[in-house]
Design a protein around this motif. Structure first.
Motif, PDB file in Angstrom:
ATOM      1  N   THR A  60      61.685  49.913  -4.131  1.00 20.79           N
ATOM      2  CA  THR A  60      62.011  48.503  -3.944  1.00 20.79           C
ATOM      3  C   THR A  60      62.939  48.366  -2.751  1.00 20.79           C
ATOM      4  N   ASP A  61      62.520  47.596  -1.752  1.00 19.29           N
ATOM      5  CA  ASP A  61      63.359  47.285  -0.590  1.00 19.29           C
ATOM      6  C   ASP A  61      64.175  46.033  -0.895  1.00 19.29           C
ATOM      7  N   LEU A  62      65.475  46.090  -0.606  1.00 19.77           N
ATOM      8  CA  LEU A  62      66.379  45.001  -0.992  1.00 19.77           C
ATOM      9  C   LEU A  62      67.315  44.667   0.161  1.00 19.77           C
ATOM     10  N   SER A  99      66.776  50.871   0.075  1.00 19.21           N
ATOM     11  CA  SER A  99      65.725  51.085  -0.921  1.00 19.21           C
ATOM     12  C   SER A  99      66.328  51.543  -2.234  1.00 19.21           C
ATOM     13  N   LEU A 100      65.638  51.174  -3.340  1.00 21.50           N
ATOM     14  CA  LEU A 100      66.073  51.530  -4.688  1.00 21.50           C
ATOM     15  C   LEU A 100      64.902  52.119  -5.457  1.00 21.50           C
ATOM     16  N   SER A 145      72.239  35.789  -2.599  1.00 24.57           N
ATOM     17  CA  SER A 145      70.781  35.845  -2.496  1.00 24.57           C
ATOM     18  C   SER A 145      70.352  37.295  -2.384  1.00 24.57           C
ATOM     19  N   ILE A 146      69.250  37.612  -3.055  1.00 23.21           N
ATOM     20  CA  ILE A 146      68.657  38.947  -2.993  1.00 23.21           C
ATOM     21  C   ILE A 146      67.204  38.790  -2.571  1.00 23.21           C
ATOM     22  N   VAL A 147      66.846  39.437  -1.472  1.00 26.79           N
ATOM     23  CA  VAL A 147      65.482  39.411  -0.959  1.00 26.79           C
ATOM     24  C   VAL A 147      64.895  40.787  -1.204  1.00 26.79           C
ATOM     25  N   THR A 148      63.828  40.873  -2.012  1.00 21.68           N
ATOM     26  CA  THR A 148      63.266  42.155  -2.428  1.00 21.68           C
ATOM     27  C   THR A 148      61.767  42.193  -2.184  1.00 21.68           C
TER      28      THR A 148
END
Length: 863
Positions: free
Chosen positions: A372-374, A426-427, A452-455
């Protein structure tokens, strides 16, 4: 001003002369050589005809690999009283315009090139026919037929063909090579006309107010260029429209202008840069631009400029495209092509005081995909507070009650990572928390924070965790021999993550007044609160150590100066079981004695030193003073008083007498009561009577034998001398605990007895062992002697080598001395010759300078 680049077009097809003239124009021959070549060609008619055939064959074989690249700039100026520019261009203005026309219409040669070549070949053929009249009739007939056919075939095409003409420029000026252009002027400023472009965009990110904080390049921007889109329509004849091939529609101008510092006197030396790697653009000057050709845009082109401008910048993008727009980076990432998803929450934060620790927000989310890209984006009205914030990503691990003790140190160090605002990372799959905290640099009003979180891909369960009231605990520091500032107990209402902050300062805390016993406080009278001294920092930073213990084991340990922040540590619920408290937490902080030895005693530096602990957690967490040791000691004292009544009062009186005696020895004047207490201290029996204790009753002892009496007396004395040792858990000092644990262990050391397996050796075995030992010793002596002999040989060899080397070196040195002496003797001889010559020259000069020259003297000197 105009510019020209042949762009793969061979300039040989644009000139009016033949190919030989093109070679002469573009070659590096000098003017004299060119003149000689022309003279030789005119003298020899046969050679001229042969050269013309060679040139015609060579011109037909010209390929694109052989095309020479030309870059010219046309300069025209009305300025006067300036040095003239001496530059040579191999082509005329008409030839360059013809080349432009061919490039616009995608022609390999000018339209009338074949016609000119045919006429030139016709002239050469006529000259040959004059010398060979026999074949003239047949050749003339073939040439007439070919010329008529070519005229009939080419005439309609030349008449019906419509060519694009290059843009008309003002007449006059000088065409010069681009290399000459760069070296002919000291400064070059190229201005572009913005009105000549149909689409344009201007983006500004400037520092306008010097009183406001500015974060450079915070609003990252992308540029979107929309192309014509789709397949181009074709005309009825099957040819593409001419207008679509216009290179003017493929031009894009990118201009970058960084902003300067508002404090001109304190402006630091900075490097500015604007780069677009995808378009091969890099602008590093203060005000610079680049004109590029962008082709093959089907639908749209989006590029992101990488900008370095500490004080802001202005970016222009211009072109003849349908549209050019700017859009934020996050908006571009949320497009269907990129596949990012944006989620946000809005959080209120309380008023902020200077120097205090605050947790701005804590949010939880879950990642389900493999990768997951964050990107974290935080918006707040006060930009300086945003710059002071720190952000952490925490891997939440759920701990069940049946599992082993939680390792809070691992969660705080390994599973927590500090991240940057507005940066991609990345996670892996798991449950995470995002935490933002800060230490306020000044007082601030309450406000709101948008997180805000953009994933990519989407996440689940993104929620804000409401924090409980951020409680503070504080007290004055009492100097202690171990430098311990405080030792408090933590009670946790449930399994929860906790944020802690401990700071030490001078002042800022007032000890509350003790309650008044005589007078009851009325409702109308307000309670008196002592004024706290102003908070002041230490003159020198003081190193402190913070420890958190769980059931007696250290789970967190950190050292810092003046304050320690623990952004995240997970604690379990404190429970009371049959064996005692489970998950009992202790927080302890102390000065480093090696850094500040004076902290163990009362002095001016330790006066008014206070501490503050701030706790932030979603669940209820409270801190109380750890009185376990004091309670245990109080119980021991009470047990003494129960076993021996009056012991406490006697100890108190003894202490008072000791203090009075100490004052008397110091020379102080005592009162009558104090003198009486020193002269007539109460006897022990009187005190016991006063308390009411009976005298001990003597026990009757039966008469026994002498040996038995002595044995019983010895045993009674031993029993009276032995005293029970305290338990290790009753002490805090580590060394005392180690000693008590050692004392509790068993005194006996059990050794396994293996004597029943032992067997005595026989005389034969003893003799064999002795013989074997003697053989080993003899072998060792032999080996030792051989080793000594080898060492002696090596030593002798080294000495011989050393002597030979010294002899050779001495010989070379002697030879060098001889050579040096020879050189010096030759040098002295030559020096004498030069001195004699110099003397003769001086004498000759003197004679010449005299009024009357004596010829005999001159001859004498020459002789």
């Amino acid at each position: 001003m105009d510019s020209f680049e042949n762009e793969g077009f061979d300039m040989a097809y644009s000139i009016k002369e033949d190919y030989d003239m093109y070679i002469e124009k573009t070659s590096i021959y000098s003017v004299d050589k060119k003149r000689k070549r022309r003279a030789m060609a005119t003298d020899d008619q046969k050679k001229r005809v042969k050269d013309s055939d060679t040139v015609s064959r060579r011109s037909s074989r010209v390929s694109h690999k052989q095309i020479r690249k030309f870059q010219f700039v046309k300069v025209k100026s009305s300025a006067v009283k300036l040095p003239a520019i001496n530059a040579v261009c191999p082509f005329t203005d008409e030839e360059i315009v013809t080349a432009k026309k061919c490039i616009l219409n995608k022609l390999e040669r000018r339209p009338d090139y074949d016609k000119k070549r045919f006429e030139q070949d016709k002239k050469i053929g006529a000259e040959q026919d004059a010398k060979e009249p026999s074949n003239t009739a047949e050749k003339h007939e073939k040439e007439e037929k070919n010329s008529e056919m070519s005229k009939h075939e080419d005439a309609p095409e030349e008449e019906n063909q419509v060519y694009i003409e290059p843009k008309a420029r003002a007449p006059g000026g000088l065409w010069m090579d681009l290399g000459d252009m760069v070296h002919s002027f000291q400064y070059l400023l190229v201005f572009h006309n913005p009105t000549a472009y149909s689409s344009k965009v201007c983006y500004q990110d400037l520092w306008k107010d010097a009183n406001e904080f500015f974060i450079p390049n915070e609003g990252r921007v992308c540029i979107k260029v929309t192309g014509n889109g789709g397949e181009e329509e074709k005309s009825e004849e099957g040819k593409e429209p001419v207008a679509d091939n216009d290179p003017e529609k493929c031009k894009m101008l990118i201009t970058f202008a960084p902003n300067g510092c508002l404090f001109k006197e304190e402006e630091p030396a900075t490097n500015y840069c604007c780069s677009v790697p995808s378009l091969n653009v890099k602008l590093t000057n203060y005000l610079s631009s680049k004109l590029i050709m962008v082709k093959n845009i089907n639908k749209e082109l989006i590029f992101k400029p990488n900008i370095i401008a500490p004080f802001g910048y202005t970016l222009w993008v211009l072109g003849n495209f349908p549209s050019i727009t700017s859009l934020p980076e996050l908006e571009y990432l949320c497009t269907p092509e990129k596949g990012f998803v944006k989620k946000e929450v809005e959080i209120d934060f309380p008023p902020i005081r200077e120097g205090r620790y605050y947790v701005a927000f804590r949010s939880n989310f879950v990642c389900t995909e493999e990768k997951t890209d964050l990107i974290l984006k935080v918006d707040i009205a006060d930009r300086y507070l945003l710059e002071c914030m720190r952000f952490y990503i925490i891997n939440r691990v759920k701990v069940e009650p049946e599992t082993e003790k939680i390792k809070a140190a691992e969660l705080a160090k390994e599973d927590m990572k500090e991240i940057s605002h507005n940066t991609l990372f990345s996670l892996t799959p798991g449950s995470y928390s995002i935490l933002g905290d800060l230490i306020a640099p000044y007082n601030a009003e309450p406000g709101k924070i948008k997180v805000s979180i953009v994933t990519n891909p989407d996440i689940v369960e993104f929620v804000d965790i409401p924090l409980e009231e951020q409680a503070e605990y504080g007290d004055l520091y009492v100097p202690y021999k171990y430098g311990i500032i405080f030792r408090e107990r933590i009670f946790v209402g449930g399994e929860t993550p906790v944020s802690l902050h401990v700071r030490v300062r001078k002042g800022g805390y007032a000890k509350p007044l003790p309650p008044k016993e005589d007078k009851k406080p009325s409702k109308k009278e307000p309670e008196e609160k002592p004024a706290a001294p102003p908070e002041v920092d230490f003159e020198a930073p003081r190193r402190i150590r913070l420890e958190i213990l769980q059931d007696g084991e250290t789970i967190y340990d950190r050292m810092a100066y003046n304050h320690v922040a623990v952004p995240n540590i997970k604690l379990r619920k404190t429970e009371v079981g049959e064996t005692g408290k489970v998950n009992s937490y202790i927080i302890q902080c102390g000065f480093d004695i090696s850094d500040w030895p004076e902290c163990v005693s009362e002095n001016e530096e330790t006066k008014n030193v206070s501490w503050v602990v701030k706790v932030v957690s979603p669940e209820s967490v409270s801190i109380v003073k750890d009185t376990e040791k004091a309670d245990r000691e109080q119980k021991i004292k009470e047990s003494w008083e129960t076993g021996e009544p009056g012991r406490a009062s006697r100890a108190r009186q003894s202490r008072e007498r000791y203090l009075i005696l100490k004052r008397k020895l110091a020379g102080e004047q005592l009162t009558e009561e104090e003198e009486e207490m020193l002269r007539n201290p109460l006897a022990k029996k009187e005190e016991e009577k006063k308390v009411g204790k009976k005298a001990p009753v003597k026990k009757e002892v039966k008469k026994q034998g002498k040996g038995e009496e002595k044995k019983e007396e010895d045993m009674s004395q031993l029993l009276d001398m032995e005293k029970p040792l305290p338990e290790p858990g009753e002490h805090v000092n580590i060394e005392i605990k180690k000693y008590l644990e050692h004392a509790k262990k068993d005194r006996y050391i059990f050794i396994k007895d293996t004597r029943h397996k032992a067997r005595k050796r026989t005389e034969q075995e003893v003799e064999q062992i002795g013989q074997k030992h003697e053989a080993e010793m003899q072998e060792f002596d032999k080996y030792y002697k051989e080793t000594e002999e080898k060492e002696e040989e090596k030593k002798k060899e080294r000495e011989d080598k050393k002597a030979n080397y010294q002899q050779g070196l001495k010989a070379e040195l002697d030879e060098g001395v001889v050579q040096f002496k020879e050189i010096m003797s030759k040098r002295s001889e030559y020096k004498e010759v030069l001195i004699a010559r110099k003397e003769k020259e001086d004498e000759l000069k003197r004679i010449i300078a005299s009024d009357k020259i004596d010829i005999q003297v001159i001859l004498k000197h020459n002789g």
